[in-house]
Enzyme design. Sequence first.
Site, PDB file in Angstrom:
ATOM      1  CB  THR A 378     -78.815   9.342 116.282  1.00 44.62           C
ATOM      2  OG1 THR A 378     -79.493   9.970 117.254  1.00 44.62           O
ATOM      3  CG2 THR A 378     -79.084   9.535 114.957  1.00 44.62           C
ATOM      4  CG  ASN A 398     -77.979  14.629 121.438  1.00 38.99           C
ATOM      5  OD1 ASN A 398     -78.845  14.452 120.584  1.00 38.99           O
ATOM      6  ND2 ASN A 398     -77.875  15.749 122.088  1.00 38.99           N
ATOM      7  CB  SER A 449     -85.605  10.034 122.185  1.00 46.88           C
ATOM      8  OG  SER A 449     -85.041   9.551 120.992  1.00 46.88           O
ATOM      9  N   GLY A 470     -80.731  11.081 113.027  1.00 45.76           N
ATOM     10  CA  GLY A 470     -81.076  12.391 112.465  1.00 45.76           C
ATOM     11  C   GLY A 470     -81.917  13.267 113.373  1.00 45.76           C
TER      12      GLY A 470
HETATM   13  N1  GLY Z   1     -80.641  12.508 120.480  1.00 46.70           N
HETATM   14  C1  GLY Z   1     -81.619  12.662 119.495  1.00 46.70           C
HETATM   15  C2  GLY Z   1     -82.895  12.016 119.837  1.00 46.70           C
HETATM   16  O1  GLY Z   1     -82.930  11.164 120.693  1.00 46.70           O
HETATM   17  O2  GLY Z   1     -83.890  12.362 119.261  1.00 46.70           O
END
Ligand code: GLY
Length: 570
Positions: A378, A398, A449, A470
């Site tokens: 992210t 993450n 994700s 985010g």
């Molecule tokens: N780790 C956050 C996402 O992949 O949405």
Amino acid sequence: MKSCCMYLLLLGLGTGLIRSPARSQVEIPAPARARHGMVASANALASQAGVEILKRGGNAVDVAVAVGLALAVTTPEAGNIGGGGFMLIRMADGNSVALDYREAAPRKATRTLYLDRAGNVIPQASTVGHLAVGVPGTVAGFARALERYGTMRWRDVVEPARKLAEKGFPVSHALALGLRSRESLLSQFPESRRIFLKNGLHYREGEIFRQPDLARTLKRLQQKGPRDFYEGATARLLVEEMERNGGLITLEDLKAYRPVEREPVRGEYRGYKIISMPPPSSGGAVLIEMLNMLEGYDLAALGHNSSKTYHLLIEVMRRGFADRAEHFGDPAFVRVPVNALTSESYARSRAQSIDMKRATPSTEVKPGRPMRDEPPQTTHYTVVDAKGNVVSNTYTLNTAYGSGVTVRGAGFLLNNEMDDFTAKPGSPNAFGLIQGEANAIAPGKRPLSSMTPTLVLKEGKLFVALGSPGGPTIINSVMQVLLNLIDHGMTLQGAVNAPRIHHQWLPDRVRHEPYGLARDVREALEAKGHRFEAEPRWMGDVEAIMIEPGTGMRLGASDPRNPDAGVRGY
Ligand code: GLY
């Protein structure tokens, strides 16, 4: 002379109160401009490293790999080689590919990995420490992108990052604060405490931060090639780290890891073509589903960030995220009905239940039932080069600093992406997301994700490329920037700066930003039944580039929410 000065003063030219005719044609807030190429990333040093590659004749993919590796040095909370992500590439000939280098569950991972004997979620088991780590994909993803779409040698694009790690760089105010804010996580792991907290002494703003272990790892990757991460000395260091501490990742897991090239998900919004990330990210499909729902409304007439517009956005987000919870997972394991979810007819039926006078409580919003017409199956940065090749890349550990674990002797942090799986249906993950069976843990599976690297075309040409970090707010941040550009006609920088809101179905609360919601707008929304999170929170770090129609100039905007972010061009 005197009267001339007096005249200027009266006009206010000297004070900038009245703009000269030339200035009045400049759209404010003005994005950065460059003729040849541009990089917008979460760190200005990394963006500059990318521009140096552009100047040496590298294309957007060469730059994307160099910037991604540089961010692994400058932005340790999210930039990484121990995590994974998604890279959307569109070459100047119009071909697009969605490169999935998301982490994978280790082979020893089980569906109930994070549950105790009574079936309850074990606090922090999926977020902190060795058990939380998914098999990293970043190095394999970057190597694949370079080999297939780049022009430069691996060792040359690794070099800017290696130099930054070896020579160091001044710690910014934001980095110093960020490291301190994660002290309780990082201090649990001696190697992380030593490297990132200076053994408890803490880095001060302006101090030089050198990472010799990481520099040696990058040098080894230069000399031995990217497979060293999966089969060589780096792999062995990672596996030893796991074995010493009860982690699950084995050499077999690393050897077996491969990035996947996927067909991007596509949609259309008011004549603009949207190209975005398919599963195992929910980002692209949920974005398109929500835009399809919004297309039936005149947002410009409802007004930017008016209570009516916000009401509509919240209702659309609520429905989009309810579908995310139910239908999405790794397409190698579950059938995700992407075509149906992104169809205009589905969006029309989904939007029918929106009542412009009252909020629909999330308990009344069930996931939709798209026709299952599918065959089985992210930090963000953006780069545009002189030829018009474009890369939109979102990758992550993450949560900030991932699992908190640094591989001893290798100097890089490992992700806690396993928390993006459903530990238990109905139990929220670190982002408060309630997720479903489709995203249950299985060996080799990739967690769902929200990353949404996105490209938008107008009349076959790049209009804008963007994305954001985010967690679940990513999808809504990207959507609101697009609405600001397309419906509200803002400049790129204005569209990025504007306040955002977020709703994710459950919990049934609206998130808003500090100073982002006028009191009367909030009261009007509350009167309709919307409920707000107790405290406002900033969301996202949108890094975006447009190509200006007519001039072909590259226009770039970094997000002011991240003081370290920087757009650089030449
Ligand atoms: N780790 C956050 C996402 O992949 O949405």
